[in-house]
Design a protein around this motif. Structure first.
Motif, PDB file in Angstrom:
ATOM      1  N   LEU A   1      15.105  -3.986  -5.103  1.00 35.90           N
ATOM      2  CA  LEU A   1      14.183  -3.249  -5.534  1.00 35.90           C
ATOM      3  C   LEU A   1      12.935  -2.630  -4.901  1.00 35.90           C
ATOM      4  O   LEU A   1      12.725  -3.012  -3.700  1.00 35.90           O
ATOM      5  N   VAL A   2      12.368  -1.796  -5.299  1.00 32.97           N
ATOM      6  CA  VAL A   2      11.109  -0.914  -4.636  1.00 32.97           C
ATOM      7  C   VAL A   2      10.119  -1.726  -4.968  1.00 32.97           C
ATOM      8  O   VAL A   2       9.742  -2.372  -5.980  1.00 32.97           O
ATOM      9  N   LEU A   3       9.161  -2.056  -3.659  1.00 27.95           N
ATOM     10  CA  LEU A   3       7.942  -3.009  -4.019  1.00 27.95           C
ATOM     11  C   LEU A   3       6.995  -1.855  -4.013  1.00 27.95           C
ATOM     12  O   LEU A   3       6.746  -1.181  -2.756  1.00 27.95           O
ATOM     13  N   VAL A   4       6.010  -2.007  -4.658  1.00 31.37           N
ATOM     14  CA  VAL A   4       4.803  -1.418  -4.818  1.00 31.37           C
ATOM     15  C   VAL A   4       3.616  -1.906  -4.368  1.00 31.37           C
ATOM     16  O   VAL A   4       3.289  -2.996  -4.602  1.00 31.37           O
ATOM     17  N   GLY A   5       2.889  -1.331  -3.466  1.00 34.03           N
ATOM     18  CA  GLY A   5       1.643  -1.836  -2.869  1.00 34.03           C
ATOM     19  C   GLY A   5       0.813  -0.716  -2.746  1.00 34.03           C
ATOM     20  O   GLY A   5       0.990   0.280  -2.628  1.00 34.03           O
ATOM     21  N   LEU A   6      -0.536  -1.151  -2.268  1.00 32.15           N
ATOM     22  CA  LEU A   6      -1.826  -0.474  -2.094  1.00 32.15           C
ATOM     23  C   LEU A   6      -1.567   0.722  -0.834  1.00 32.15           C
ATOM     24  O   LEU A   6      -1.068   0.309   0.208  1.00 32.15           O
ATOM     25  N   ALA A   7      -1.613   1.790  -1.007  1.00 29.21           N
ATOM     26  CA  ALA A   7      -1.537   2.796  -0.011  1.00 29.21           C
ATOM     27  C   ALA A   7      -2.284   2.460   1.202  1.00 29.21           C
ATOM     28  O   ALA A   7      -3.573   1.912   1.079  1.00 29.21           O
ATOM     29  N   ALA A   8      -1.770   2.826   2.160  1.00 30.96           N
ATOM     30  CA  ALA A   8      -2.403   2.549   3.661  1.00 30.96           C
ATOM     31  C   ALA A   8      -2.822   1.157   3.910  1.00 30.96           C
ATOM     32  O   ALA A   8      -3.655   0.875   4.760  1.00 30.96           O
ATOM     33  N   SER A   9      -2.324   0.173   3.053  1.00 29.55           N
ATOM     34  CA  SER A   9      -2.702  -1.268   3.352  1.00 29.55           C
ATOM     35  C   SER A   9      -1.665  -2.097   4.212  1.00 29.55           C
ATOM     36  O   SER A   9      -0.279  -1.676   4.044  1.00 29.55           O
ATOM     37  N   PRO A  10      -1.991  -3.315   4.922  1.00 26.26           N
ATOM     38  CA  PRO A  10      -0.982  -3.976   5.576  1.00 26.26           C
ATOM     39  C   PRO A  10       0.215  -4.565   4.544  1.00 26.26           C
ATOM     40  O   PRO A  10       1.134  -5.002   5.225  1.00 26.26           O
ATOM     41  N   MET A  11      -0.229  -4.707   3.347  1.00 26.72           N
ATOM     42  CA  MET A  11       0.730  -5.209   2.268  1.00 26.72           C
ATOM     43  C   MET A  11       2.038  -4.648   2.580  1.00 26.72           C
ATOM     44  O   MET A  11       3.350  -5.139   2.387  1.00 26.72           O
ATOM     45  N   LEU A  12       2.101  -3.081   2.638  1.00 26.80           N
ATOM     46  CA  LEU A  12       3.477  -2.414   2.713  1.00 26.80           C
ATOM     47  C   LEU A  12       4.062  -2.771   3.816  1.00 26.80           C
ATOM     48  O   LEU A  12       5.289  -2.740   3.880  1.00 26.80           O
ATOM     49  N   ASP A  13       3.595  -3.162   5.218  1.00 27.10           N
ATOM     50  CA  ASP A  13       3.874  -3.329   6.457  1.00 27.10           C
ATOM     51  C   ASP A  13       4.972  -4.406   6.050  1.00 27.10           C
ATOM     52  O   ASP A  13       6.190  -4.840   6.725  1.00 27.10           O
ATOM     53  N   VAL A  14       4.282  -5.606   5.413  1.00 28.08           N
ATOM     54  CA  VAL A  14       4.883  -6.819   5.216  1.00 28.08           C
ATOM     55  C   VAL A  14       6.179  -6.823   4.470  1.00 28.08           C
ATOM     56  O   VAL A  14       7.242  -7.054   4.366  1.00 28.08           O
TER      57      VAL A  14
ATOM     58  N   TYR B   1      -2.010  -9.006  -6.692  1.00 24.39           N
ATOM     59  CA  TYR B   1      -1.965  -7.561  -5.736  1.00 24.39           C
ATOM     60  C   TYR B   1      -3.161  -7.432  -4.900  1.00 24.39           C
ATOM     61  O   TYR B   1      -3.034  -7.341  -3.748  1.00 24.39           O
ATOM     62  N   ASN B   2      -4.436  -7.765  -5.468  1.00 28.83           N
ATOM     63  CA  ASN B   2      -5.438  -7.412  -4.703  1.00 28.83           C
ATOM     64  C   ASN B   2      -5.679  -8.557  -3.276  1.00 28.83           C
ATOM     65  O   ASN B   2      -6.136  -8.037  -2.193  1.00 28.83           O
ATOM     66  N   GLN B   3      -5.255  -9.785  -3.500  1.00 26.67           N
ATOM     67  CA  GLN B   3      -5.234 -10.716  -2.402  1.00 26.67           C
ATOM     68  C   GLN B   3      -4.299 -10.226  -1.436  1.00 26.67           C
ATOM     69  O   GLN B   3      -4.590 -10.414  -0.186  1.00 26.67           O
ATOM     70  N   ALA B   4      -2.860  -9.807  -1.901  1.00 27.16           N
ATOM     71  CA  ALA B   4      -1.963  -9.611  -0.958  1.00 27.16           C
ATOM     72  C   ALA B   4      -2.336  -8.328  -0.104  1.00 27.16           C
ATOM     73  O   ALA B   4      -1.731  -8.012   0.970  1.00 27.16           O
ATOM     74  N   VAL B   5      -3.295  -7.462  -0.384  1.00 26.84           N
ATOM     75  CA  VAL B   5      -3.791  -6.124   0.290  1.00 26.84           C
ATOM     76  C   VAL B   5      -4.011  -6.588   1.692  1.00 26.84           C
ATOM     77  O   VAL B   5      -3.598  -5.960   2.535  1.00 26.84           O
ATOM     78  N   ARG B   6      -4.716  -7.666   1.823  1.00 25.82           N
ATOM     79  CA  ARG B   6      -5.134  -7.989   3.428  1.00 25.82           C
ATOM     80  C   ARG B   6      -4.406  -9.303   3.712  1.00 25.82           C
ATOM     81  O   ARG B   6      -4.575  -9.941   4.939  1.00 25.82           O
ATOM     82  N   ASN B   7      -3.665 -10.398   2.838  1.00 23.72           N
ATOM     83  CA  ASN B   7      -3.445 -11.521   3.166  1.00 23.72           C
ATOM     84  C   ASN B   7      -1.823 -11.347   3.410  1.00 23.72           C
ATOM     85  O   ASN B   7      -1.072 -11.447   2.521  1.00 23.72           O
TER      86      ASN B   7
ATOM     87  N   LEU C   1       0.471 -14.114   1.990  1.00 25.87           N
ATOM     88  CA  LEU C   1       0.560 -13.803   0.310  1.00 25.87           C
ATOM     89  C   LEU C   1       1.460 -12.660   0.137  1.00 25.87           C
ATOM     90  O   LEU C   1       2.321 -12.631  -0.671  1.00 25.87           O
ATOM     91  N   ALA C   2       1.412 -11.449   0.695  1.00 23.88           N
ATOM     92  CA  ALA C   2       2.288 -10.609   0.845  1.00 23.88           C
ATOM     93  C   ALA C   2       3.865 -11.081   1.057  1.00 23.88           C
ATOM     94  O   ALA C   2       4.661 -10.383   0.445  1.00 23.88           O
ATOM     95  N   ARG C   3       4.187 -11.856   1.904  1.00 19.95           N
ATOM     96  CA  ARG C   3       5.208 -12.410   2.474  1.00 19.95           C
ATOM     97  C   ARG C   3       6.024 -13.305   1.338  1.00 19.95           C
ATOM     98  O   ARG C   3       7.043 -13.014   0.995  1.00 19.95           O
ATOM     99  N   VAL C   4       5.049 -13.852   0.330  1.00 20.72           N
ATOM    100  CA  VAL C   4       5.491 -15.011  -0.618  1.00 20.72           C
ATOM    101  C   VAL C   4       5.996 -13.691  -1.660  1.00 20.72           C
ATOM    102  O   VAL C   4       7.047 -14.130  -2.362  1.00 20.72           O
ATOM    103  N   ILE C   5       5.240 -12.792  -1.828  1.00 26.38           N
ATOM    104  CA  ILE C   5       5.598 -11.898  -3.000  1.00 26.38           C
ATOM    105  C   ILE C   5       6.934 -11.361  -2.602  1.00 26.38           C
ATOM    106  O   ILE C   5       7.899 -11.333  -3.409  1.00 26.38           O
TER     107      ILE C   5
END
Length: 235
Positions: free
Chosen positions: A135-148, A111-117, A120-124
Motif C-alpha cells: 500500500l502507498v503511505l501518505v504523509g506531509l510533503a517535505a516532512s521526515p515522516m516520508l523518509d521513515v 498524522y500530525n505527531q508523526a510528522v516530526r516523531n 511514531l512514524a515507524r509505528v504507523i
C-alpha cells in the motif's frame, strides 16, 4: 504534464453521508480516505462511502486514527507502540474487507505527531506492514515522516493541503487557531495550484468537514485543470 491526485477524508460524518454532502464532493476528487472505525466510521458508513466512491471511479484508501471517537482523533495520545500498530492494522483490515485499497493516510493527531516523531512514524509503517506493505503511505510533503515510510519499504505520496494554513516550518497550523482553515474556495484553489506547480506534492487534500468543502473541491479541480494539470488517483 504535471499529474496530481485530489483526496478527501470521508466516512466520518453520518449527516454528510445521509444528506448527500459527501457524495457531492466526489466528482472533483480522484481519491478518498475512508475512516475505518478508529476516530470515526463503522461498517455501514464504510460500505456506503465505498459504494459512492466506486460510482465515481475513485481510488480508495484507509484513514486510521487514534481510537478516540470522543475527540475525533484530534487529541495527541501516548499509546504503546505494539498496541497502536495493532490498532492501525485492524482498522486498515476492516476497510480492506469491503474494498481493495490503494493507500493509507493517518488521521488527525496521529498524522500530525508523526510528522516530526520518527518513532511514531515507524509505528504507523509497522501497523500498515502487518497488513500489506504494497500500500502507498501518505504523509506531509517535505516532512521526515516520508523518509521513515520509505525506509520501511513503502511507496509514499507527499501530501499538501488546499484548505489548511501552514506554519513557517511547513507544518499545519493547529486547529486551535481561528485561521487554521481556509474557507474561501478561490484562496484554497490558488494554494493548491501553487503547490502543484512547484512540485511540492503528489496529492492535495480537501477536508470533507471544512465548511463549504464541495465548493472548495470544485474550485480546486477547476483551476488545476485550467492550468493543464492532469488529475489522476494515486497508484
Amino acid at each position: 504534464m504535471i499529474r496530481i491526485d485530489i483526496n478527501c477524508d470521508m466516512g466520518e460524518l453520518p449527516d454528510a453521508i445521509a444528506d448527500g454532502t459527501q457524495e457531492s464532493l466526489m466528482p472533483n476528487l480522484t481519491s478518498v480516505n475512508i475512516a475505518c472505525g478508529g476516530h470515526a466510521g463503522d461498517q455501514q458508513t464504510m460500505r456506503t462511502t465505498v459504494e459512492q466512491a466506486l460510482r465515481h471511479g475513485l481510488a480508495i484508501g484507509a484513514h486510521p486514527g487514534y481510537e478516540d471517537r470522543a475527540n475525533f482523533g484530534r487529541i495527541e495520545l501516548n499509546v504503546p507502540a505494539g498496541e497502536l500498530a495493532e490498532s492501525i492494522c485492524r482498522q486498515v483490515a476492516a476497510l480492506a474487507a469491503i474494498a481493495p485499497l490503494v493507500h493509507v493516510k493517518p488521521h488527525g493527531a496521529l498524522y500530525n505527531q508523526a510528522v516530526r516523531n520518527h518513532a511514531l512514524a515507524r509505528v504507523i509503517a509497522d501497523g500498515v506492514a502487518r497488513f500489506d506493505r504494497r500500500l502507498v503511505l501518505v504523509g506531509l510533503a517535505a516532512s521526515p515522516m516520508l523518509d521513515v515510510f520509505r525506509d520501511a519499504g513503502f511507496a509514499v505520496a507527499a501530501e499538501a493541503f488546499a484548505d489548511r494554513r501552514y506554519e513557517p516550518d511547513g507544518t499545519l497550523r493547529s486547529r486551535k487557531f481561528a485561521d487554521a482553515l481556509i474557507r474561501d474556495p478561490q484562496e484554497a484553489a490558488a494554494q493548491a495550484l501553487s503547490m502543484a506547480q512547484q512540485g511540492l506534492a503528489d496529492t492535495i487534500c480537501i477536508h470533507g468537514d471544512t465548511p463549504g468543502a464541495p465548493a472548495i473541491a470544485a474550485a480546486v479541480a477547476s483551476l488545476l485543470r485550467l492550468y493543464g494539470i492532469r488529475l489522476a488517483p494515486l497508484g
